[in-house]
Design an enzyme around this catalytic site. Structure first.
Site, PDB file in Angstrom:
ATOM      1  N   GLN A 136       0.770  -1.844  -0.057  1.00  0.00           N
ATOM      2  CA  GLN A 136      -0.045   0.042   0.150  1.00  0.00           C
ATOM      3  C   GLN A 136       0.641   1.345   0.335  1.00  0.00           C
ATOM      4  O   GLN A 136       0.813   2.651  -0.720  1.00  0.00           O
ATOM      5  CB  GLN A 136      -0.601   0.287   1.309  1.00  0.00           C
ATOM      6  N   ILE A 137       1.806   0.944   0.398  1.00  0.00           N
ATOM      7  CA  ILE A 137       2.655   2.414   1.170  1.00  0.00           C
ATOM      8  C   ILE A 137       3.471   2.292  -0.047  1.00  0.00           C
ATOM      9  O   ILE A 137       3.895   4.061  -1.013  1.00  0.00           O
ATOM     10  CB  ILE A 137       4.380   1.767   2.270  1.00  0.00           C
TER      11      ILE A 137
ATOM     12  N   GLU B 293       2.511 -23.352   3.956  1.00  0.00           N
ATOM     13  CA  GLU B 293       3.309 -24.041   5.574  1.00  0.00           C
ATOM     14  C   GLU B 293       2.001 -24.584   6.037  1.00  0.00           C
ATOM     15  O   GLU B 293       2.230 -24.897   7.194  1.00  0.00           O
ATOM     16  CB  GLU B 293       3.658 -22.831   6.688  1.00  0.00           C
TER      17      GLU B 293
ATOM     18  N   THR C 292      -2.058 -23.872   5.633  1.00  0.00           N
ATOM     19  CA  THR C 292      -3.156 -22.744   5.067  1.00  0.00           C
ATOM     20  C   THR C 292      -3.043 -22.835   6.576  1.00  0.00           C
ATOM     21  O   THR C 292      -3.621 -23.383   7.891  1.00  0.00           O
ATOM     22  CB  THR C 292      -4.328 -23.444   4.845  1.00  0.00           C
ATOM     23  N   SER C 293      -3.666 -21.633   7.443  1.00  0.00           N
ATOM     24  CA  SER C 293      -3.474 -20.769   7.990  1.00  0.00           C
ATOM     25  C   SER C 293      -5.155 -20.969   8.327  1.00  0.00           C
ATOM     26  O   SER C 293      -5.163 -21.452   9.953  1.00  0.00           O
ATOM     27  CB  SER C 293      -4.140 -19.569   7.610  1.00  0.00           C
TER      28      SER C 293
ATOM     29  N   GLY D 146       2.703   1.580  -3.567  1.00  0.00           N
ATOM     30  CA  GLY D 146       1.510   1.682  -4.834  1.00  0.00           C
ATOM     31  C   GLY D 146       2.152   0.872  -5.842  1.00  0.00           C
ATOM     32  O   GLY D 146       2.086  -0.227  -4.814  1.00  0.00           O
TER      33      GLY D 146
END
Length: 70
Positions: A25-26, A52, A54-55, A28
């Protein structure tokens, strides 16, 4: 130590993705260009969530170890 390992994996992958998303985001549009390290960081952090275990799998393992699932 299954629960602790799953907690560590889940936490570290979540933090890595959050930080990479913020960096993208920073920066762009440059955050998506392969010439910049931010794009590599984004790809590498996303593979932690996927590669690894999945979450979602980590969350299920944590819940099972805590006795919260059937």
């Amino acid at each position: 130590f299954k629960k602790e390992a799953a907690l560590a994996k889940l936490y570290s992958s979540t933090v890595a993705v959050d930080n990479a998303r913020e960096a993208t985001q920073i920066h762009g549009g440059y955050g998506f260009m392969n010439e910049y390290p931010v794009a590599r960081m984004w790809r590498d952090s996303k593979i932690l969530e996927i590669g690894e275990g999945t979450s979602e799998v980590q969350r299920m393992l944590i819940a099972r170890e805590m006795g919260l699932s059937a």
